[in-house]
Design a protein around this motif. Structure first.
Motif, PDB file in Angstrom:
ATOM      1  N   ALA A 117      58.693 -44.840  54.850  1.00  0.00           N
ATOM      2  CA  ALA A 117      58.719 -45.359  53.605  1.00  0.00           C
ATOM      3  C   ALA A 117      57.812 -46.772  53.259  1.00  0.00           C
ATOM      4  O   ALA A 117      57.907 -47.171  52.185  1.00  0.00           O
ATOM      5  CB  ALA A 117      60.185 -45.573  53.170  1.00  0.00           C
ATOM      6  N   ASN A 118      57.482 -47.408  54.511  1.00  0.00           N
ATOM      7  CA  ASN A 118      56.686 -48.390  54.477  1.00  0.00           C
ATOM      8  C   ASN A 118      57.447 -49.505  53.638  1.00  0.00           C
ATOM      9  O   ASN A 118      57.122 -50.385  52.827  1.00  0.00           O
ATOM     10  CB  ASN A 118      55.386 -48.335  53.631  1.00  0.00           C
ATOM     11  CG  ASN A 118      54.617 -49.580  53.868  1.00  0.00           C
ATOM     12  OD1 ASN A 118      54.597 -50.386  54.953  1.00  0.00           O
ATOM     13  ND2 ASN A 118      53.361 -49.653  52.844  1.00  0.00           N
ATOM     14  N   ILE A 119      58.891 -50.019  54.037  1.00  0.00           N
ATOM     15  CA  ILE A 119      59.539 -50.952  53.555  1.00  0.00           C
ATOM     16  C   ILE A 119      60.277 -51.544  54.843  1.00  0.00           C
ATOM     17  O   ILE A 119      60.164 -51.341  55.934  1.00  0.00           O
ATOM     18  CB  ILE A 119      60.659 -50.460  52.768  1.00  0.00           C
ATOM     19  CG1 ILE A 119      61.671 -49.400  53.490  1.00  0.00           C
ATOM     20  CG2 ILE A 119      60.193 -49.689  51.446  1.00  0.00           C
ATOM     21  CD1 ILE A 119      62.762 -49.224  52.812  1.00  0.00           C
ATOM     22  N   THR A 120      60.845 -52.682  54.455  1.00  0.00           N
ATOM     23  CA  THR A 120      61.756 -53.384  55.335  1.00  0.00           C
ATOM     24  C   THR A 120      63.151 -53.725  54.910  1.00  0.00           C
ATOM     25  O   THR A 120      63.244 -53.966  53.474  1.00  0.00           O
ATOM     26  CB  THR A 120      61.194 -54.955  55.537  1.00  0.00           C
ATOM     27  OG1 THR A 120      59.813 -54.883  56.132  1.00  0.00           O
ATOM     28  CG2 THR A 120      61.898 -55.883  56.435  1.00  0.00           C
ATOM     29  N   VAL A 121      63.990 -53.180  55.788  1.00  0.00           N
ATOM     30  CA  VAL A 121      65.398 -53.388  55.506  1.00  0.00           C
ATOM     31  C   VAL A 121      66.348 -54.539  56.115  1.00  0.00           C
ATOM     32  O   VAL A 121      66.114 -54.503  57.518  1.00  0.00           O
ATOM     33  CB  VAL A 121      66.140 -51.959  55.832  1.00  0.00           C
ATOM     34  CG1 VAL A 121      67.650 -51.949  55.576  1.00  0.00           C
ATOM     35  CG2 VAL A 121      65.547 -50.760  55.072  1.00  0.00           C
ATOM     36  N   VAL A 122      66.818 -55.189  55.474  1.00  0.00           N
ATOM     37  CA  VAL A 122      67.495 -56.293  55.793  1.00  0.00           C
ATOM     38  C   VAL A 122      68.974 -56.132  55.689  1.00  0.00           C
ATOM     39  O   VAL A 122      69.460 -55.834  54.589  1.00  0.00           O
ATOM     40  CB  VAL A 122      67.074 -57.720  55.239  1.00  0.00           C
ATOM     41  CG1 VAL A 122      67.875 -58.818  55.832  1.00  0.00           C
ATOM     42  CG2 VAL A 122      65.694 -57.908  55.272  1.00  0.00           C
ATOM     43  N   THR A 123      69.743 -56.161  56.566  1.00  0.00           N
ATOM     44  CA  THR A 123      71.302 -55.774  56.480  1.00  0.00           C
ATOM     45  C   THR A 123      72.196 -56.810  57.698  1.00  0.00           C
ATOM     46  O   THR A 123      71.622 -57.008  58.569  1.00  0.00           O
ATOM     47  CB  THR A 123      71.524 -54.357  56.702  1.00  0.00           C
ATOM     48  OG1 THR A 123      72.826 -53.880  56.512  1.00  0.00           O
ATOM     49  CG2 THR A 123      71.320 -53.848  58.128  1.00  0.00           C
ATOM     50  N   GLN A 124      73.288 -56.803  57.426  1.00  0.00           N
ATOM     51  CA  GLN A 124      74.226 -57.276  58.235  1.00  0.00           C
ATOM     52  C   GLN A 124      75.224 -56.136  58.750  1.00  0.00           C
ATOM     53  O   GLN A 124      76.240 -56.734  59.428  1.00  0.00           O
ATOM     54  CB  GLN A 124      75.057 -58.542  57.693  1.00  0.00           C
ATOM     55  CG  GLN A 124      76.191 -58.170  56.575  1.00  0.00           C
ATOM     56  CD  GLN A 124      75.928 -57.730  55.426  1.00  0.00           C
ATOM     57  OE1 GLN A 124      74.877 -56.895  55.248  1.00  0.00           O
ATOM     58  NE2 GLN A 124      76.630 -58.162  54.249  1.00  0.00           N
ATOM     59  N   ALA A 125      75.151 -55.104  58.374  1.00  0.00           N
ATOM     60  CA  ALA A 125      75.904 -53.929  58.664  1.00  0.00           C
ATOM     61  C   ALA A 125      75.499 -53.215  59.636  1.00  0.00           C
ATOM     62  O   ALA A 125      74.615 -52.720  59.784  1.00  0.00           O
ATOM     63  CB  ALA A 125      76.217 -53.252  57.433  1.00  0.00           C
ATOM     64  N   LEU A 126      76.543 -52.939  60.756  1.00  0.00           N
ATOM     65  CA  LEU A 126      76.128 -52.077  62.013  1.00  0.00           C
ATOM     66  C   LEU A 126      75.669 -50.633  61.412  1.00  0.00           C
ATOM     67  O   LEU A 126      74.883 -49.997  62.208  1.00  0.00           O
ATOM     68  CB  LEU A 126      77.119 -52.091  62.975  1.00  0.00           C
ATOM     69  CG  LEU A 126      76.806 -51.524  64.334  1.00  0.00           C
ATOM     70  CD1 LEU A 126      75.596 -52.139  64.859  1.00  0.00           C
ATOM     71  CD2 LEU A 126      77.967 -51.606  65.055  1.00  0.00           C
ATOM     72  N   ASN A 127      76.806 -50.059  60.543  1.00  0.00           N
ATOM     73  CA  ASN A 127      76.339 -48.625  60.298  1.00  0.00           C
ATOM     74  C   ASN A 127      75.240 -48.473  59.542  1.00  0.00           C
ATOM     75  O   ASN A 127      74.622 -47.461  59.498  1.00  0.00           O
ATOM     76  CB  ASN A 127      77.465 -48.235  59.298  1.00  0.00           C
ATOM     77  CG  ASN A 127      77.694 -48.993  58.201  1.00  0.00           C
ATOM     78  OD1 ASN A 127      77.647 -50.163  58.001  1.00  0.00           O
ATOM     79  ND2 ASN A 127      78.340 -48.287  57.117  1.00  0.00           N
ATOM     80  N   ILE A 128      74.806 -49.360  58.662  1.00  0.00           N
ATOM     81  CA  ILE A 128      73.455 -49.406  58.235  1.00  0.00           C
ATOM     82  C   ILE A 128      72.547 -49.404  58.943  1.00  0.00           C
ATOM     83  O   ILE A 128      71.413 -48.757  59.011  1.00  0.00           O
ATOM     84  CB  ILE A 128      73.207 -50.631  56.955  1.00  0.00           C
ATOM     85  CG1 ILE A 128      74.155 -50.414  55.969  1.00  0.00           C
ATOM     86  CG2 ILE A 128      71.879 -50.625  56.258  1.00  0.00           C
ATOM     87  CD1 ILE A 128      74.456 -49.337  55.173  1.00  0.00           C
ATOM     88  N   GLY A 152      82.665 -53.495  59.660  1.00  0.00           N
ATOM     89  CA  GLY A 152      81.265 -53.034  60.222  1.00  0.00           C
ATOM     90  C   GLY A 152      80.250 -53.840  60.112  1.00  0.00           C
ATOM     91  O   GLY A 152      79.050 -53.605  60.186  1.00  0.00           O
ATOM     92  N   SER A 153      80.665 -55.296  59.782  1.00  0.00           N
ATOM     93  CA  SER A 153      79.341 -56.133  59.652  1.00  0.00           C
ATOM     94  C   SER A 153      79.298 -57.282  60.470  1.00  0.00           C
ATOM     95  O   SER A 153      80.574 -57.714  61.111  1.00  0.00           O
ATOM     96  CB  SER A 153      79.568 -56.666  58.142  1.00  0.00           C
ATOM     97  OG  SER A 153      81.025 -57.462  57.879  1.00  0.00           O
ATOM     98  N   PHE A 154      78.456 -58.083  60.425  1.00  0.00           N
ATOM     99  CA  PHE A 154      78.370 -59.442  61.153  1.00  0.00           C
ATOM    100  C   PHE A 154      78.278 -60.573  60.363  1.00  0.00           C
ATOM    101  O   PHE A 154      77.908 -60.497  59.051  1.00  0.00           O
ATOM    102  CB  PHE A 154      76.956 -59.352  61.973  1.00  0.00           C
ATOM    103  CG  PHE A 154      76.717 -58.210  62.824  1.00  0.00           C
ATOM    104  CD1 PHE A 154      77.172 -58.601  64.433  1.00  0.00           C
ATOM    105  CD2 PHE A 154      76.231 -57.045  62.622  1.00  0.00           C
ATOM    106  CE1 PHE A 154      77.230 -57.410  65.154  1.00  0.00           C
ATOM    107  CE2 PHE A 154      76.359 -56.231  63.735  1.00  0.00           C
ATOM    108  CZ  PHE A 154      76.588 -56.399  65.044  1.00  0.00           C
ATOM    109  N   SER A 155      78.622 -61.761  60.757  1.00  0.00           N
ATOM    110  CA  SER A 155      78.403 -63.009  60.082  1.00  0.00           C
ATOM    111  C   SER A 155      78.413 -64.153  61.192  1.00  0.00           C
ATOM    112  O   SER A 155      78.802 -64.139  62.329  1.00  0.00           O
ATOM    113  CB  SER A 155      79.807 -63.381  59.230  1.00  0.00           C
ATOM    114  OG  SER A 155      80.952 -63.789  60.222  1.00  0.00           O
ATOM    115  N   SER A 156      77.426 -65.000  60.690  1.00  0.00           N
ATOM    116  CA  SER A 156      77.082 -66.334  61.368  1.00  0.00           C
ATOM    117  C   SER A 156      76.081 -67.293  60.789  1.00  0.00           C
ATOM    118  O   SER A 156      75.662 -66.747  59.632  1.00  0.00           O
ATOM    119  CB  SER A 156      76.445 -65.771  62.734  1.00  0.00           C
ATOM    120  OG  SER A 156      75.026 -65.492  62.354  1.00  0.00           O
TER     121      SER A 156
END
Length: 238
Positions: A117-128, A152-156
């Motif tokens: 898809a030629n994109i960058t995905v940013v996420t804090q979610a492990l399932n994603i 299912g997510s991270f925070s910091s």
């Protein structure tokens, strides 16, 4: 047989008004029951009738006690979640840097991102992240930190600093509750800082939620409806 008291009748009427997770303002409830707000507050004062008054809103006590579990949510409303996620992914274009929020709805968005898809995905979610990591031609930025299994997510603080350096073209945000007056809400306060930071870095913001979330009020507010360019999944008005 003794006739039910006025209080008992009012409480039963409130139970019906709050059926299926509905939430209404105390002023609206008073108008529907042809009584005063003070009377309703007094009726619900002992908190033992299955109905609560919190912050001026009437809701089922079970609604307040509900807890979010990602594993449980992944098996509910899957058809509706898939539909809104497909509408959302249609907005993604090559060279976009997109933020995909945590939760069960947006994992369907991630699953519909095509290979190369030629994109960058940013996420804090492990399932994603697990889904995106298997896609060729898609870059992944995982905002890591302390892992919260319930969401299912991270925070910091590190995740927040990382976001300051990322230019997000489109942000896709999930919600556990959407209330036209009280805003867009989630179950967990640890989610708020990352959501807010990602919203601030997004050129365009999209709220992606199936219709079951509308009219619900959850503990943590992270946005107002007018902060989003589009509400994907908003139920049709009656």
């Amino acid at each position: 047989m003794a006739r039910p008291s006025g209080r008992a009748a009012r409480i039963e009427a409130l139970r019906k008004l709050c059926a299926s997770g509905a939430i209404l303002h105390i002023a609206e409830a008073a108008q529907k029951l042809n009584t005063s707000e003070i009377t309703i507050r007094r009726d619900l004062g002992d908190g033992e009738n299955g109905i609560l008054c919190l912050g001026g809103y009437i809701m089922s006590a079970s609604e307040k006690g509900e807890r979010y579990s990602l594993s449980h949510a992944q098996g509910t409303n899957t058809q509706a979640k898939t539909l809104v996620a497909r509408q959302a992914v249609a907005m993604v274009a090559p060279e976009d840097t997109i933020f995909i929020d945590c939760g069960s709805t947006l994992q369907h968005l991630a699953a519909n991102v095509p290979q190369n898809a030629n994109i960058t995905v940013v996420t804090q979610a492990l399932n994603i992240a697990e889904i995106v990591s298997r896609l060729d031609g898609v870059k992944l930025v995982l905002l890591a930190g302390l892992y919260h299994p319930e969401s299912g997510s991270f925070s910091s603080d590190t995740a927040l600093k990382m976001l300051q350096e990322i230019n997000i073209t489109k942000g896709f945000f999930s919600a556990a509750g959407i209330h036209e007056n009280e805003g867009v809400t989630c179950f967990h306060f640890h989610e708020v800082a990352v959501k807010r930071a990602a919203m601030a870095r997004s050129q365009k913001r999209f709220l992606v939620s199936d219709a079951s979330k509308w009219g619900k009020l959850r503990p943590a507010t992270f946005a107002q409806l007018d902060e989003f360019e589009l509400w994907i999944g908003k139920p049709d008005s009656d």
